[in-house]
Scaffold this motif. Sequence first.
Motif, PDB file in Angstrom:
ATOM      1  N   PHE A  92       0.816  -1.227   0.000  1.00 14.12           N
ATOM      2  CA  PHE A  92       0.000   0.000   0.000  1.00 14.12           C
ATOM      3  C   PHE A  92       0.851   1.279   0.000  1.00 14.12           C
ATOM      4  O   PHE A  92       0.460   2.300   0.553  1.00 14.12           O
ATOM      5  N   ASN A  93       2.031   1.188  -0.597  1.00 12.59           N
ATOM      6  CA  ASN A  93       2.885   2.368  -0.674  1.00 12.59           C
ATOM      7  C   ASN A  93       2.715   3.114  -1.999  1.00 12.59           C
ATOM      8  O   ASN A  93       3.434   4.062  -2.280  1.00 12.59           O
ATOM      9  N   ILE A  94       1.766   2.655  -2.828  1.00 17.71           N
ATOM     10  CA  ILE A  94       1.500   3.311  -4.109  1.00 17.71           C
ATOM     11  C   ILE A  94       0.053   3.785  -4.133  1.00 17.71           C
ATOM     12  O   ILE A  94      -0.857   3.042  -3.744  1.00 17.71           O
ATOM     13  N   PHE A 129     -16.933   3.271 -25.870  1.00 15.67           N
ATOM     14  CA  PHE A 129     -15.715   3.057 -25.086  1.00 15.67           C
ATOM     15  C   PHE A 129     -15.304   4.368 -24.420  1.00 15.67           C
ATOM     16  O   PHE A 129     -15.708   5.461 -24.830  1.00 15.67           O
ATOM     17  N   TYR A 130     -14.493   4.225 -23.388  1.00 18.83           N
ATOM     18  CA  TYR A 130     -14.005   5.365 -22.615  1.00 18.83           C
ATOM     19  C   TYR A 130     -12.485   5.347 -22.592  1.00 18.83           C
ATOM     20  O   TYR A 130     -11.877   4.289 -22.368  1.00 18.83           O
ATOM     21  N   VAL A 131     -11.888   6.496 -22.819  1.00 19.93           N
ATOM     22  CA  VAL A 131     -10.431   6.632 -22.795  1.00 19.93           C
ATOM     23  C   VAL A 131     -10.036   7.282 -21.465  1.00 19.93           C
ATOM     24  O   VAL A 131     -10.461   8.391 -21.159  1.00 19.93           O
ATOM     25  N   LEU A 132      -9.257   6.575 -20.680  1.00 22.76           N
ATOM     26  CA  LEU A 132      -8.859   7.063 -19.363  1.00 22.76           C
ATOM     27  C   LEU A 132      -7.349   7.028 -19.196  1.00 22.76           C
ATOM     28  O   LEU A 132      -6.634   6.418 -19.995  1.00 22.76           O
ATOM     29  N   GLN A 133      -6.872   7.695 -18.141  1.00 24.00           N
ATOM     30  CA  GLN A 133      -5.453   7.701 -17.814  1.00 24.00           C
ATOM     31  C   GLN A 133      -5.273   7.255 -16.373  1.00 24.00           C
ATOM     32  O   GLN A 133      -6.098   7.575 -15.501  1.00 24.00           O
ATOM     33  N   ALA A 134      -4.207   6.516 -16.129  1.00 27.66           N
ATOM     34  CA  ALA A 134      -3.887   6.039 -14.787  1.00 27.66           C
ATOM     35  C   ALA A 134      -2.537   6.588 -14.358  1.00 27.66           C
ATOM     36  O   ALA A 134      -1.614   6.713 -15.164  1.00 27.66           O
ATOM     37  N   GLN A 135      -2.443   6.918 -13.065  1.00 21.78           N
ATOM     38  CA  GLN A 135      -1.187   7.349 -12.471  1.00 21.78           C
ATOM     39  C   GLN A 135      -0.909   6.494 -11.245  1.00 21.78           C
ATOM     40  O   GLN A 135      -1.830   6.063 -10.534  1.00 21.78           O
ATOM     41  N   ASN A 142       6.095  10.966  -2.927  1.00 21.61           N
ATOM     42  CA  ASN A 142       5.144  11.762  -3.708  1.00 21.61           C
ATOM     43  C   ASN A 142       5.595  11.942  -5.153  1.00 21.61           C
ATOM     44  O   ASN A 142       5.183  12.886  -5.832  1.00 21.61           O
ATOM     45  N   GLU A 143       6.427  11.034  -5.607  1.00 18.86           N
ATOM     46  CA  GLU A 143       6.913  11.051  -6.995  1.00 18.86           C
ATOM     47  C   GLU A 143       6.219   9.947  -7.785  1.00 18.86           C
ATOM     48  O   GLU A 143       5.806   8.930  -7.220  1.00 18.86           O
ATOM     49  N   PRO A 144       6.091  10.129  -9.121  1.00 15.42           N
ATOM     50  CA  PRO A 144       5.459   9.082  -9.941  1.00 15.42           C
ATOM     51  C   PRO A 144       6.257   7.780  -9.887  1.00 15.42           C
ATOM     52  O   PRO A 144       7.472   7.781 -10.080  1.00 15.42           O
ATOM     53  N   GLU A 145       5.566   6.699  -9.584  1.00 15.22           N
ATOM     54  CA  GLU A 145       6.189   5.382  -9.628  1.00 15.22           C
ATOM     55  C   GLU A 145       6.256   4.875 -11.063  1.00 15.22           C
ATOM     56  O   GLU A 145       7.156   4.124 -11.423  1.00 15.22           O
ATOM     57  N   GLU A 146       5.295   5.284 -11.878  1.00 18.70           N
ATOM     58  CA  GLU A 146       5.229   4.963 -13.297  1.00 18.70           C
ATOM     59  C   GLU A 146       4.841   6.225 -14.070  1.00 18.70           C
ATOM     60  O   GLU A 146       4.185   7.107 -13.510  1.00 18.70           O
ATOM     61  N   PRO A 147       5.212   6.327 -15.335  1.00 24.22           N
ATOM     62  CA  PRO A 147       4.683   7.430 -16.152  1.00 24.22           C
ATOM     63  C   PRO A 147       3.184   7.253 -16.357  1.00 24.22           C
ATOM     64  O   PRO A 147       2.679   6.129 -16.359  1.00 24.22           O
ATOM     65  N   GLN A 148       2.479   8.358 -16.470  1.00 23.08           N
ATOM     66  CA  GLN A 148       1.030   8.277 -16.712  1.00 23.08           C
ATOM     67  C   GLN A 148       0.764   7.484 -17.982  1.00 23.08           C
ATOM     68  O   GLN A 148       1.446   7.644 -18.988  1.00 23.08           O
ATOM     69  N   SER A 149      -0.226   6.599 -17.928  1.00 27.20           N
ATOM     70  CA  SER A 149      -0.503   5.721 -19.065  1.00 27.20           C
ATOM     71  C   SER A 149      -1.981   5.776 -19.420  1.00 27.20           C
ATOM     72  O   SER A 149      -2.838   5.927 -18.545  1.00 27.20           O
ATOM     73  N   GLU A 150      -2.258   5.643 -20.706  1.00 27.52           N
ATOM     74  CA  GLU A 150      -3.634   5.726 -21.214  1.00 27.52           C
ATOM     75  C   GLU A 150      -4.155   4.321 -21.528  1.00 27.52           C
ATOM     76  O   GLU A 150      -3.421   3.466 -22.002  1.00 27.52           O
ATOM     77  N   PHE A 151      -5.429   4.107 -21.254  1.00 27.90           N
ATOM     78  CA  PHE A 151      -6.034   2.817 -21.548  1.00 27.90           C
ATOM     79  C   PHE A 151      -7.508   3.022 -21.876  1.00 27.90           C
ATOM     80  O   PHE A 151      -8.053   4.121 -21.728  1.00 27.90           O
ATOM     81  N   ILE A 152      -8.163   1.956 -22.340  1.00 24.44           N
ATOM     82  CA  ILE A 152      -9.554   2.027 -22.809  1.00 24.44           C
ATOM     83  C   ILE A 152     -10.401   1.010 -22.053  1.00 24.44           C
ATOM     84  O   ILE A 152      -9.979  -0.127 -21.846  1.00 24.44           O
ATOM     85  N   ILE A 153     -11.592   1.452 -21.648  1.00 19.21           N
ATOM     86  CA  ILE A 153     -12.611   0.538 -21.133  1.00 19.21           C
ATOM     87  C   ILE A 153     -13.691   0.435 -22.199  1.00 19.21           C
ATOM     88  O   ILE A 153     -14.295   1.438 -22.584  1.00 19.21           O
TER      89      ILE A 153
END
Length: 276
Positions: A92-94, A129-135, A142-153
């Motif tokens: 739970f550190n992310i 469909f929906y286009v979303l972004q995950a961080q 408080n730094e990004p663990e991964e670059p923001q990425s786009e995906f589709i539902i």
Amino acid sequence: MGAGEEIRVRIVKMSTLRVLALVTVFSMVPGGFLSDIRDTQGLEGQQLAQGSTVLHHRQKRGWIWKQLFVQEEDPTSRIVGQVKSDSDQGEFNIQYILSGEGAGDVFEIDEYSGEIRTLKKLDREEKAFYVLQAQAINRRTNEPEEPQSEFIIKVQDINDNAPLFLNEPYLSSIPEMSPVGTAVAQVTATDADDPMFGNNAKLIYSILQGEPYFSVQPKTGIIVTSWVNMDREAREEYLVVVQVKDMLGLSGGYSSSTTVTVSLTDVNDNGPTFQQ
């Protein structure tokens, strides 16, 4: 000084001159011989250092993706998928953050697990469909663990629309005495369901009224004559009722119907006669 001693003096002088000449030559070469050795050692040292960096470089992290689907018209809030960093060890550190189309209104994300849940029922015919972004944010830094990425539902289709006929009303005319198989008209229906998913939008046409004079081709909706010697003088007009069903006509599907008015036009098939 004897002759032998004089010869030894000359040899020593010549040797001294050769050494001086050799030193002079090396002093004229930039860097000299020792500099070349140092450069070679430095290059090897750099290569070793670089190799050490590669060996100890952290492997690139990334997102773990699965195809995300949600079935339309489902009023129950459901988990439709999960986004996760491969560095997430379950401690739970992310923190996971969702943005984009429908974020917070149609979909919400569990900030600890990355599970995505629907908040209301969806209509594929309204939005497919929906286009979303995950961080993924490291809670400690408080730094990004991964670059923001786009995906589709993607919204998955169910059979919730009846087929509808286009271009109504249908009016047609053919000459009387037309041979069997003469094309009369073509009816066309459309279905708002997904044509690429199952049989929800696969249509089949059939005759409800108009046999045995007319028939319809099941896949094309083309109506043709199926009776010989249709005489306008005996009957001038026919009403042909055509039905269309989705699901390839299987039970549980939806259907619609339309009426085609067919008129027989006169041909010169009667000779003149005297009334008296």
